[in-house]
Scaffold this motif. Structure first.
Motif, PDB file in Angstrom:
ATOM      1  N   SER A 154       1.042  -1.692  -0.100  1.00 27.62           N
ATOM      2  CA  SER A 154       0.160  -0.174   0.030  1.00 27.62           C
ATOM      3  C   SER A 154       0.812   1.149   0.001  1.00 27.62           C
ATOM      4  CB  SER A 154      -0.968  -0.367   1.467  1.00 27.62           C
ATOM      5  OG  SER A 154      -1.380   1.062   1.178  1.00 27.62           O
ATOM      6  N   ASP A 195      -8.997   1.555   3.468  1.00 34.54           N
ATOM      7  CA  ASP A 195      -8.204   0.299   3.093  1.00 34.54           C
ATOM      8  C   ASP A 195      -7.771  -0.553   3.977  1.00 34.54           C
ATOM      9  OD1 ASP A 195      -8.110   1.860   0.991  1.00 34.54           O
ATOM     10  OD2 ASP A 195      -5.919   1.471   1.024  1.00 34.54           O
ATOM     11  N   PRO A 219      -0.416  -2.153  -6.181  1.00 34.00           N
ATOM     12  CA  PRO A 219      -1.620  -1.455  -5.865  1.00 34.00           C
ATOM     13  C   PRO A 219      -1.074  -0.119  -6.905  1.00 34.00           C
ATOM     14  CG  PRO A 219       0.189  -0.691  -4.171  1.00 34.00           C
ATOM     15  CD  PRO A 219       0.814  -1.653  -4.660  1.00 34.00           C
TER      16      PRO A 219
END
Length: 374
Positions: A154, A195, A219
């Motif tokens: 992330s 998230d 991502p």
């Protein structure tokens, strides 16, 4: 003799009971440097007294155990620490040093990130060539083992760190940059929370179905978020610079201060005119000092010696400022009221012996000037 000894004791206890907070804050970087030096000495001592290791005539190349990926040595952490030091130095020095510190930290962190990404992407190639054991799943099998929920990578920590940097910069400079910092930290923090909740829901559903639906994977780059933060930051800098009339750092066209409100020191009120109909004037003092764009407009002023005098301080921006005076030893001899502008305050300063003094803003130590009493 006894009186001199007693006066010396009183002077020493005064520095403890009523310390010079400005001088103590200035010692914080020295204390941090001392802690870093002690840590380095402790680390060196631990290495010197460690248990015997593999030694030989030449340096023995370390070999990672099977299934473990050990990245090579890197100067990136040292460079990032240097960038952090330059940023904090810029926060103390102000001016161009602050922006150079920000640029140095950004460049060193980007270098560290590029090095880490290159190392990560190199792992499948090394494993496929047979040079070492498979240390991480290759691109074709990049999935966690059954029963294990591994959240995908992330960019949220990076975005929150950028927002935190903007917020800290706004706390130092104030104005529109502070507003952008608050908006950025709230937006990135809520995105990270979203998230995290989605990952938790996926893991909870997998406990019931036996199948983890989240595919993970790399991502997408947060280009949209970075672009919005860049535009907001550029707009905040533009507004704070005073180029636009709605900026918080500007006064009026021509550089003159706006009509002060809430004036102190016996000046006229807020009506803009005297009772007789003439235009109002800002309070005047024996010494005139102005502040704008996080800086004093006067770098040197003169004041009478051995007699009380007044300072008319014109704060031309919506940022807290004041005027404090320090002697040659660094001891504070006067500390004026801190207030937000646009406004003017008239300070009553006690008599000062002839000599050179430093006037400074207690909120922004980079704002300094010289006051000469004579």
């Amino acid at each position: 003799m006894l009186e001199d000894l007693w006066d010396a004791i009183i002077d020493f206890t005064t520095t403890i009971v009523v310390p010079d907070w400005g001088a103590l804050i200035a010692l914080i970087p020295v204390g941090l440097a001392a802690l870093v030096a002690l840590f380095l000495l402790w680390t060196g001592w631990r290495f010197a007294t460690a248990a015997p290791t593999r030694r030989g005539v030449r340096r023995v190349e370390p070999v990672a155990p099977p299934g473990v990926h050990m990245p090579g040595p890197s100067f990136a952490p040292i460079l990032a620490a240097l960038g952090t030091f330059l940023l904090f130095f810029g926060l103390l020095a102000g001016g161009i040093a602050l922006w150079l510190g920000v640029a140095a930290l950004v460049v060193t962190l980007l270098y560290w990130g590029r090095e880490a990404i290159r190392d990560y992407e190199h792992i499948p190639d090394v494993a496929a060539s047979g040079e070492t054991a498979l240390m991480l799943p290759t691109a074709a099998i990049r999935r966690p083992p059954p029963g294990v929920h591994l959240p995908p990578p992330s960019f949220r920590p990076l975005l929150v760190s950028i927002a935190m940097t903007i917020l800290v910069l706004g706390l130092v400079t104030g104005g529109w940059i502070l507003v952008v910092g608050v908006v950025a930290i709230v937006a990135t923090g809520l995105g990270w929370l979203r998230d995290a909740r989605r990952e938790y829901v996926d893991a909870e559903r997998a406990d019931l179905t036996g199948h983890l639906e989240s595919s993970g994977g790399n991502p997408p780059w947060p280009t949209g978020t970075l672009a919005v933060l860049g535009v907001l930051m550029a707009a905040a800098v533009l507004l704070s610079s005073g180029i636009l009339p709605i900026g918080g750092g500007a006064g009026t066209d021509g550089g003159e201060a706006p009509a002060p409100s809430g004036q102190a020191g016996g000046g006229p009120g807020e009506g803009g005119e005297e009772p007789g109909g003439g235009p109002s004037e800002a309070p005047r003092g024996d010494v005139q000092i102005s502040a704008e764009n996080i800086a004093f407009l006067e770098s040197a002023v003169d004041a009478p010696a051995d007699t009380p005098f007044t300072i008319a301080f014109d704060n031309r921006e919506n940022v807290p400022h004041n005027v404090a005076i320090r002697g040659g030893s660094g001891a504070e001899v006067f500390n004026g009221e801190i207030f937000n502008g646009p406004a003017v305050r008239v300070y009553d300063v006690p008599a000062l012996p002839a000599g050179s003094y430093t006037f400074i803003c207690s909120v922004h130590p980079n704002m300094t000037g010289t006051l000469t009493a004579g």
